[in-house]
Design a protein around this motif. Structure first.
Motif, PDB file in Angstrom:
ATOM      1  N   GLY A  21       0.809  -1.220   0.000  1.00 17.70           N
ATOM      2  CA  GLY A  21       0.000   0.000   0.000  1.00 17.70           C
ATOM      3  C   GLY A  21       0.839   1.265   0.000  1.00 17.70           C
ATOM      4  N   LEU A  22       0.141   2.385   0.025  1.00 23.07           N
ATOM      5  CA  LEU A  22       0.795   3.709  -0.044  1.00 23.07           C
ATOM      6  C   LEU A  22       1.870   3.874   1.035  1.00 23.07           C
ATOM      7  CD1 LEU A  22       0.586   6.693  -1.253  1.00 23.07           C
ATOM      8  CD2 LEU A  22      -0.889   7.160   0.697  1.00 23.07           C
ATOM      9  N   LEU A  23       1.521   3.600   2.292  1.00 21.59           N
ATOM     10  CA  LEU A  23       2.487   3.797   3.380  1.00 21.59           C
ATOM     11  C   LEU A  23       3.387   2.582   3.561  1.00 21.59           C
ATOM     12  CD1 LEU A  23       0.255   5.711   5.960  1.00 21.59           C
ATOM     13  CD2 LEU A  23       1.918   6.610   4.346  1.00 21.59           C
ATOM     14  N   ASP A  42       1.284  -9.134   1.616  1.00 16.72           N
ATOM     15  CA  ASP A  42       0.100  -8.442   1.085  1.00 16.72           C
ATOM     16  C   ASP A  42      -0.722  -9.437   0.261  1.00 16.72           C
ATOM     17  OD1 ASP A  42      -0.224  -5.051   0.651  1.00 16.72           O
ATOM     18  OD2 ASP A  42      -1.590  -6.393  -0.417  1.00 16.72           O
ATOM     19  N   ASP A  69      -3.500 -13.711   2.906  1.00 18.06           N
ATOM     20  CA  ASP A  69      -4.789 -13.069   3.176  1.00 18.06           C
ATOM     21  C   ASP A  69      -4.924 -12.958   4.684  1.00 18.06           C
ATOM     22  OD1 ASP A  69      -7.366 -12.278   3.585  1.00 18.06           O
ATOM     23  OD2 ASP A  69      -8.283 -13.811   2.308  1.00 18.06           O
ATOM     24  N   ILE A  70      -4.938 -11.730   5.158  1.00 18.67           N
ATOM     25  CA  ILE A  70      -4.915 -11.484   6.606  1.00 18.67           C
ATOM     26  C   ILE A  70      -6.170 -11.998   7.311  1.00 18.67           C
ATOM     27  CG2 ILE A  70      -5.979  -9.163   6.681  1.00 18.67           C
ATOM     28  CD1 ILE A  70      -3.581  -8.362   8.502  1.00 18.67           C
ATOM     29  N   ASN A  96      -0.317  -3.307   9.449  1.00 16.95           N
ATOM     30  CA  ASN A  96      -0.540  -2.106   8.644  1.00 16.95           C
ATOM     31  C   ASN A  96      -1.620  -2.297   7.569  1.00 16.95           C
ATOM     32  OD1 ASN A  96       0.517   0.519   7.370  1.00 16.95           O
ATOM     33  ND2 ASN A  96       0.904  -0.952   5.726  1.00 16.95           N
ATOM     34  N   TYR A 176     -14.403   2.358   9.442  1.00 18.39           N
ATOM     35  CA  TYR A 176     -12.995   2.756   9.568  1.00 18.39           C
ATOM     36  C   TYR A 176     -12.760   3.351  10.964  1.00 18.39           C
ATOM     37  CZ  TYR A 176      -8.403   4.571   8.270  1.00 18.39           C
ATOM     38  OH  TYR A 176      -7.051   4.831   8.216  1.00 18.39           O
ATOM     39  N   LYS A 180     -10.443   1.507  13.724  1.00 16.79           N
ATOM     40  CA  LYS A 180      -9.184   2.190  14.060  1.00 16.79           C
ATOM     41  C   LYS A 180      -9.160   2.601  15.524  1.00 16.79           C
ATOM     42  CE  LYS A 180      -7.000   1.420  10.562  1.00 16.79           C
ATOM     43  NZ  LYS A 180      -5.696   0.756  10.593  1.00 16.79           N
ATOM     44  N   PRO A 206      -1.217   7.750  12.446  1.00 19.45           N
ATOM     45  CA  PRO A 206      -0.918   8.781  11.448  1.00 19.45           C
ATOM     46  C   PRO A 206      -2.155   9.608  11.096  1.00 19.45           C
ATOM     47  CG  PRO A 206      -0.550   6.533  10.604  1.00 19.45           C
ATOM     48  CD  PRO A 206      -1.394   6.429  11.827  1.00 19.45           C
ATOM     49  N   GLY A 207      -1.897  10.809  10.561  1.00 18.65           N
ATOM     50  CA  GLY A 207      -2.968  11.629   9.986  1.00 18.65           C
ATOM     51  C   GLY A 207      -2.994  11.454   8.470  1.00 18.65           C
ATOM     52  N   VAL A 209      -2.642  11.643   4.463  1.00 19.14           N
ATOM     53  CA  VAL A 209      -1.511  11.853   3.555  1.00 19.14           C
ATOM     54  C   VAL A 209      -2.024  12.492   2.262  1.00 19.14           C
ATOM     55  CG1 VAL A 209       0.253  10.677   2.189  1.00 19.14           C
ATOM     56  CG2 VAL A 209      -0.318   9.840   4.478  1.00 19.14           C
TER      57      VAL A 209
HETATM   58  N1  LIG Z   1      -2.983   6.891   3.955  1.00 21.45           N
HETATM   59  C1  LIG Z   1      -3.403   7.663   4.950  1.00 21.45           C
HETATM   60  O1  LIG Z   1      -3.668   8.874   4.759  1.00 21.45           O
HETATM   61  C2  LIG Z   1      -3.531   7.088   6.344  1.00 21.45           C
HETATM   62  C3  LIG Z   1      -3.854   7.958   7.393  1.00 21.45           C
HETATM   63  C4  LIG Z   1      -3.984   7.447   8.678  1.00 21.45           C
HETATM   64  C5  LIG Z   1      -3.793   6.102   8.909  1.00 21.45           C
HETATM   65  N2  LIG Z   1      -3.491   5.264   7.872  1.00 21.45           N
HETATM   66  C6  LIG Z   1      -3.292   3.853   8.178  1.00 21.45           C
HETATM   67  O2  LIG Z   1      -2.061   3.439   7.665  1.00 21.45           O
HETATM   68  C7  LIG Z   1      -2.140   2.081   7.205  1.00 21.45           C
HETATM   69  C8  LIG Z   1      -1.712   2.018   5.736  1.00 21.45           C
HETATM   70  O3  LIG Z   1      -2.542   2.871   4.990  1.00 21.45           O
HETATM   71  P1  LIG Z   1      -2.376   3.012   3.407  1.00 21.45           P
HETATM   72  O4  LIG Z   1      -2.976   4.305   3.012  1.00 21.45           O
HETATM   73  O5  LIG Z   1      -0.998   2.697   3.013  1.00 21.45           O
HETATM   74  O6  LIG Z   1      -3.350   1.850   2.913  1.00 21.45           O
HETATM   75  P2  LIG Z   1      -3.490   1.221   1.453  1.00 21.45           P
HETATM   76  O7  LIG Z   1      -4.962   1.036   1.213  1.00 21.45           O
HETATM   77  O8  LIG Z   1      -2.714   2.001   0.452  1.00 21.45           O
HETATM   78  O9  LIG Z   1      -2.799  -0.199   1.621  1.00 21.45           O
HETATM   79  C9  LIG Z   1      -3.398  -1.233   2.341  1.00 21.45           C
HETATM   80  C10 LIG Z   1      -2.777  -2.550   1.901  1.00 21.45           C
HETATM   81  O10 LIG Z   1      -3.452  -3.613   2.616  1.00 21.45           O
HETATM   82  C11 LIG Z   1      -3.589  -4.700   1.714  1.00 21.45           C
HETATM   83  N3  LIG Z   1      -4.688  -5.593   2.104  1.00 21.45           N
HETATM   84  C12 LIG Z   1      -6.003  -5.333   2.063  1.00 21.45           C
HETATM   85  N4  LIG Z   1      -6.708  -6.421   2.390  1.00 21.45           N
HETATM   86  C13 LIG Z   1      -5.813  -7.403   2.677  1.00 21.45           C
HETATM   87  C14 LIG Z   1      -5.933  -8.757   3.070  1.00 21.45           C
HETATM   88  N5  LIG Z   1      -7.130  -9.348   3.212  1.00 21.45           N
HETATM   89  N6  LIG Z   1      -4.809  -9.468   3.290  1.00 21.45           N
HETATM   90  C15 LIG Z   1      -3.574  -8.905   3.114  1.00 21.45           C
HETATM   91  N7  LIG Z   1      -3.416  -7.620   2.725  1.00 21.45           N
HETATM   92  C16 LIG Z   1      -4.518  -6.887   2.497  1.00 21.45           C
HETATM   93  C17 LIG Z   1      -3.894  -4.042   0.370  1.00 21.45           C
HETATM   94  O11 LIG Z   1      -3.643  -4.926  -0.724  1.00 21.45           O
HETATM   95  C18 LIG Z   1      -2.985  -2.824   0.388  1.00 21.45           C
HETATM   96  O12 LIG Z   1      -1.742  -3.067  -0.247  1.00 21.45           O
HETATM   97  C19 LIG Z   1      -3.565   1.644   7.426  1.00 21.45           C
HETATM   98  O13 LIG Z   1      -3.666   0.876   8.608  1.00 21.45           O
HETATM   99  C20 LIG Z   1      -4.344   2.948   7.552  1.00 21.45           C
HETATM  100  O14 LIG Z   1      -5.477   2.819   8.356  1.00 21.45           O
HETATM  101  C21 LIG Z   1      -3.354   5.733   6.596  1.00 21.45           C
END
Ligand SMILES: NC(=O)c1ccc[n+]([C@@H]2O[C@H](COP(=O)([O-])OP(=O)(O)OC[C@H]3O[C@@H](n4cnc5c(N)ncnc54)[C@H](O)[C@@H]3O)[C@@H](O)[C@H]2O)c1
Length: 265
Positions: A21-23, A42, A69-70, A96, A176, A180, A206-207, A209
């Motif tokens: 994912g993004l982070l 993932d 698969d989580i 994550n 969500y 969370k 985190p806040g 992005v």
């Molecule tokens: N991006 C933000 O602005 C932000 C802000 C606050 C908190 N967060 C938290 O940070 C964390 C990462 O966020 P992100 O934006 O990178 O999320 P994202 O949606 O970009 O990535 C999530 C990843 O989880 C994987 N995933 C989903 N279902 C799955 C499963 N069943 N089994 C295995 N993997 C699975 C997805 O394939 C994806 O790669 C999250 O916990 C989110 O709540 C993100």
């Protein structure tokens, strides 16, 4: 005391869920720079395979892309067996992976939200974290050592301010917020439960992005923060290194909030 050693992750094995994912991608890069072997776990295998390739080219570590698969205990067990065969230990688990719901779900009226969307989020965001902690916990208990980092969100601390989303599609659904916020006390419980087992458990909160969202939304969101902006995607990497490393050795059951000040005023 040597400051460089405090943050050093040389040779540590870090299991990072949602690594595609993004982070996750940012964390994987930062952890690798600090010397960790990152298990890129993932459901999106092609994405983590690409990240694995990049990390191998950039750093002198042994990253490992795994499809899992989580929500499926068997899949988690299979992944842990693979990791133990390859590395013989797991030093850090970062929970994550997330289901934030698609844009349609995020903008659906609360009254009309399908139960399936609620069930899915509970399964991925909470049950998945529970199962990973159980299975990795078994390994850490044997090792008498381990670090767990659970990821929450600003929206786990306070409600999303419904006035700022407009038609941006950036709303977040109630599942969500509910999942969370549950992460926070899940963390405290587990930190307390394993307080004398050598396992530290903390939350990173985190806040939002910035990722090319609707400009009006970005403006309104930014105004809600003390720093007057959204986060850059690499601005949580330092916190992950801190929480994963010995630099946070006296920290457990805590929540590290990094939100540009959104929840502080
Ligand atoms: N991006 C933000 O602005 C932000 C802000 C606050 C908190 N967060 C938290 O940070 C964390 C990462 O966020 P992100 O934006 O990178 O999320 P994202 O949606 O970009 O990535 C999530 C990843 O989880 C994987 N995933 C989903 N279902 C799955 C499963 N069943 N089994 C295995 N993997 C699975 C997805 O394939 C994806 O790669 C999250 O916990 C989110 O709540 C993100």
């Amino acid at each position: 005391m040597n400051v460089k050693c405090l943050f050093d992750l040389n040779g540590r094995v870090v299991l990072l869920t949602g690594a595609g994912g993004l982070l996750g991608e940012q964390y994987a890069d930062g952890l690798s720079q600090a010397g960790a072997h990152v298990i890129l776990a993932d459901i999106n295998y092609s994405k983590v395979k690409l990240i694995e390739k990049t990390l191998k080219l950039k750093y002198n570590t042994k990253p490992f892309a795994v499809k899992f698969d989580i929500t499926d205990k068997k899949s988690i067990k299979k992944m842990i067996d693979l990791i133990l065969r390859k590395y013989s230990k797991i030093d850090v688990l970062i929970n994550n992976a997330v289901d934030q719901g698609n844009a349609k779900l995020r903008t659906t009226d609360f009254i009309d939200l399908p139960q399936s969307s609620w069930d899915n989020a509970i399964k991925i965001n909470l049950t998945g974290m529970f199962l990973c902690c159980q299975e990795v916990g078994k390994v850490m208990l044997k090792q008498k050592k381990g670090v767990i980092i659970n990821i929450s969100s600003t929206y786990g601390l306070v409600a999303p301010d419904q006035r700022i989303y407009g038609k941006s599609g950036q709303n977040s659904a109630i599942f969500y917020a509910a999942t969370k916020s549950a992460v926070l006390n899940f963390t405290r419980y587990l930190a307390s439960y394993w307080h004398n087992k050598g396992i530290r458990v903390n939350t990173l909160t985190p806040g939002g992005v910035e990722k090319g969202q609707d400009p009006e939304f970005i403006k309104k969101y930014s105004k809600k923060t003390m720093l007057g902006r959204m986060a850059k995607k690499n601005e949580y990497v330092g916190a992950i290194i801190f929480l994963a490393s010995d630099a946070s050795s006296y920290m457990t059951g805590s929540n590290l909030i990094i939100d540009g000040g959104w929840t502080a005023w």
